[in-house]
Design a protein around this motif. Sequence first.
Motif, PDB file in Angstrom:
ATOM      1  N   VAL A   1      13.250   1.608   9.066  1.00 49.14           N
ATOM      2  CA  VAL A   1      12.064   1.535   9.935  1.00 49.14           C
ATOM      3  C   VAL A   1      12.442   1.561  11.416  1.00 49.14           C
ATOM      4  CG1 VAL A   1      10.507   0.445   8.276  1.00 49.14           C
ATOM      5  CG2 VAL A   1      12.041  -0.994   9.619  1.00 49.14           C
TER       6      VAL A   1
ATOM      7  N   HIS B   1       3.683  -4.284   9.325  1.00 49.89           N
ATOM      8  CA  HIS B   1       3.551  -4.198  10.772  1.00 49.89           C
ATOM      9  C   HIS B   1       2.336  -4.942  11.319  1.00 49.89           C
ATOM     10  CE1 HIS B   1       6.597  -1.332   9.818  1.00 49.89           C
ATOM     11  NE2 HIS B   1       5.749  -0.524   9.190  1.00 49.89           N
TER      12      HIS B   1
ATOM     13  N   ASN C   1       8.283  -5.242  -0.527  1.00 52.89           N
ATOM     14  CA  ASN C   1       8.145  -4.129   0.399  1.00 52.89           C
ATOM     15  C   ASN C   1       6.666  -4.081   0.758  1.00 52.89           C
ATOM     16  OD1 ASN C   1       7.856  -1.779   1.805  1.00 52.89           O
ATOM     17  ND2 ASN C   1       9.112  -0.532   0.416  1.00 52.89           N
TER      18      ASN C   1
ATOM     19  N   ARG D   1      12.431   5.027  13.072  1.00 50.48           N
ATOM     20  CA  ARG D   1      11.175   5.773  12.958  1.00 50.48           C
ATOM     21  C   ARG D   1      10.250   5.439  14.138  1.00 50.48           C
ATOM     22  NH1 ARG D   1       8.930   5.270   7.104  1.00 50.48           N
ATOM     23  NH2 ARG D   1       7.680   7.020   7.890  1.00 50.48           N
TER      24      ARG D   1
ATOM     25  N   ARG E   1       5.196  10.975  -2.343  1.00 52.11           N
ATOM     26  CA  ARG E   1       4.847  10.627  -0.971  1.00 52.11           C
ATOM     27  C   ARG E   1       6.026  10.929  -0.045  1.00 52.11           C
ATOM     28  NH1 ARG E   1       4.530   4.517   1.459  1.00 52.11           N
ATOM     29  NH2 ARG E   1       3.811   5.113   3.517  1.00 52.11           N
TER      30      ARG E   1
ATOM     31  N   GLY F   1       5.022  -2.255   2.675  1.00 49.65           N
ATOM     32  CA  GLY F   1       4.467  -0.993   3.176  1.00 49.65           C
ATOM     33  C   GLY F   1       4.012  -1.190   4.619  1.00 49.65           C
ATOM     34  N   ALA F   2       2.918  -0.548   4.985  1.00 49.50           N
ATOM     35  CA  ALA F   2       2.456  -0.648   6.376  1.00 49.50           C
ATOM     36  C   ALA F   2       1.958  -2.043   6.732  1.00 49.50           C
ATOM     37  CB  ALA F   2       1.356   0.390   6.627  1.00 49.50           C
TER      38      ALA F   2
ATOM     39  N   PRO G   1       0.798  -1.226   0.000  1.00 48.88           N
ATOM     40  CA  PRO G   1       0.000   0.000   0.000  1.00 48.88           C
ATOM     41  C   PRO G   1       0.832   1.279   0.000  1.00 48.88           C
ATOM     42  CG  PRO G   1      -0.914  -1.568   1.546  1.00 48.88           C
ATOM     43  CD  PRO G   1       0.367  -2.164   1.032  1.00 48.88           C
TER      44      PRO G   1
ATOM     45  N   TYR H   1      11.082   9.068   1.712  1.00 50.99           N
ATOM     46  CA  TYR H   1      11.153   7.992   0.709  1.00 50.99           C
ATOM     47  C   TYR H   1      11.898   8.384  -0.566  1.00 50.99           C
ATOM     48  CZ  TYR H   1       7.689   5.924   3.796  1.00 50.99           C
ATOM     49  OH  TYR H   1       7.053   5.407   4.901  1.00 50.99           O
TER      50      TYR H   1
ATOM     51  N   HIS I   1      12.735  -2.286   2.798  1.00 49.24           N
ATOM     52  CA  HIS I   1      12.147  -0.998   3.185  1.00 49.24           C
ATOM     53  C   HIS I   1      13.061   0.115   2.708  1.00 49.24           C
ATOM     54  CE1 HIS I   1       9.167  -3.025   5.529  1.00 49.24           C
ATOM     55  NE2 HIS I   1      10.122  -3.766   6.047  1.00 49.24           N
ATOM     56  N   ILE I   2      12.463   1.115   2.128  1.00 41.04           N
ATOM     57  CA  ILE I   2      13.229   2.254   1.635  1.00 41.04           C
ATOM     58  C   ILE I   2      13.808   3.041   2.802  1.00 41.04           C
ATOM     59  CG2 ILE I   2      13.011   4.456   0.397  1.00 41.04           C
ATOM     60  CD1 ILE I   2      10.782   2.981  -1.290  1.00 41.04           C
ATOM     61  N   SER I   3      12.970   3.301   3.784  1.00 40.12           N
ATOM     62  CA  SER I   3      13.425   4.037   4.969  1.00 40.12           C
ATOM     63  C   SER I   3      13.958   3.042   6.005  1.00 40.12           C
ATOM     64  CB  SER I   3      12.258   4.821   5.569  1.00 40.12           C
ATOM     65  OG  SER I   3      11.248   3.936   6.048  1.00 40.12           O
TER      66      SER I   3
ATOM     67  N   LEU J   1       2.824   2.587  -1.987  1.00 41.78           N
ATOM     68  CA  LEU J   1       4.109   2.679  -2.688  1.00 41.78           C
ATOM     69  C   LEU J   1       3.933   3.121  -4.141  1.00 41.78           C
ATOM     70  CD1 LEU J   1       5.756  -0.327  -0.913  1.00 41.78           C
ATOM     71  CD2 LEU J   1       6.411   2.072  -0.704  1.00 41.78           C
TER      72      LEU J   1
ATOM     73  N   ARG K   1       6.635   0.970  13.727  1.00 45.36           N
ATOM     74  CA  ARG K   1       7.348   0.458  12.540  1.00 45.36           C
ATOM     75  C   ARG K   1       8.485  -0.504  12.902  1.00 45.36           C
ATOM     76  NH1 ARG K   1       5.263   3.830   8.440  1.00 45.36           N
ATOM     77  NH2 ARG K   1       4.787   5.898   9.245  1.00 45.36           N
TER      78      ARG K   1
HETATM   79  C1  DQA Z   1       8.105   1.323   4.216  1.00 53.84           C
HETATM   80  C2  DQA Z   1       8.063   1.560   5.722  1.00 53.84           C
HETATM   81  C3  DQA Z   1       6.675   1.315   6.255  1.00 53.84           C
HETATM   82  O1  DQA Z   1       6.629   1.542   7.659  1.00 53.84           O
HETATM   83  C4  DQA Z   1       5.683   2.253   5.602  1.00 53.84           C
HETATM   84  O2  DQA Z   1       4.374   1.991   6.069  1.00 53.84           O
HETATM   85  C5  DQA Z   1       5.747   2.195   4.119  1.00 53.84           C
HETATM   86  C6  DQA Z   1       7.064   2.149   3.483  1.00 53.84           C
HETATM   87  C7  DQA Z   1       9.483   1.681   3.601  1.00 53.84           C
HETATM   88  O3  DQA Z   1       9.710   1.301   2.469  1.00 53.84           O
HETATM   89  O4  DQA Z   1      10.292   2.354   4.238  1.00 53.84           O
HETATM   90  O5  DQA Z   1       4.737   2.250   3.429  1.00 53.84           O
HETATM   91  O6  DQA Z   1       7.879  -0.050   3.966  1.00 53.84           O
END
Ligand code: DQA
Length: 148
Positions: A103, A79, A73, A106, A17, A75-76, A9, A22, A99-101, A11, A110
């Motif tokens: 986690v 979790h 990836n 953060r 975004r 996304g959320a 979700p 990101y 994960h791009i960031s 992405l 996450r």
């Molecule tokens: C993410 C990190 C997740 O916590 C977040 O909900 C995302 C992107 C990342 O790529 O850093 O949608 O997966």
Amino acid sequence: MNVLVLHGPNLNMLGQREPHIYGATTLAQINAALHARAMAHGAQVQCFQSNHEGGLIDRIQEQAPTTSGVIINPGALTHYGLSLRDVLANLSVPIIEVHISNVYRREPFRHTSVVAPVATGQITGLGWQGYLLALDWLMQHTAPTSQQ
Ligand code: DQA
């Protein structure tokens, strides 16, 4: 070798975004880079994004017989996506969670991944290039599927 690349979700919004988190690279650019890297090595990637957990699950179930590795990836869903976790647990091929960031730097929610326990490994915080690193690893460590 056929690698399934899944994006969860939100992405699809990469590029616009929260670019301070990101980056400016779009999902189309990431997918294009993955296709190019795979092709250079005689492999192929199937890229798929969905904002719905069920959409990702359907695609994994469909592609499982011809997939030699998965890059995801979530996304959320990372979790809390237990159905996604369960479909991944049923695969016998390597799974790399990306994960791009970072986690772990953060918000506390996450810091938990329900996917990590069924993944082969995790790449987090290295930007979109994490996808390419995951692909490189898979190309070095997986055998082609017999059903291609
Ligand atoms: C993410 C990190 C997740 O916590 C977040 O909900 C995302 C992107 C990342 O790529 O850093 O949608 O997966």
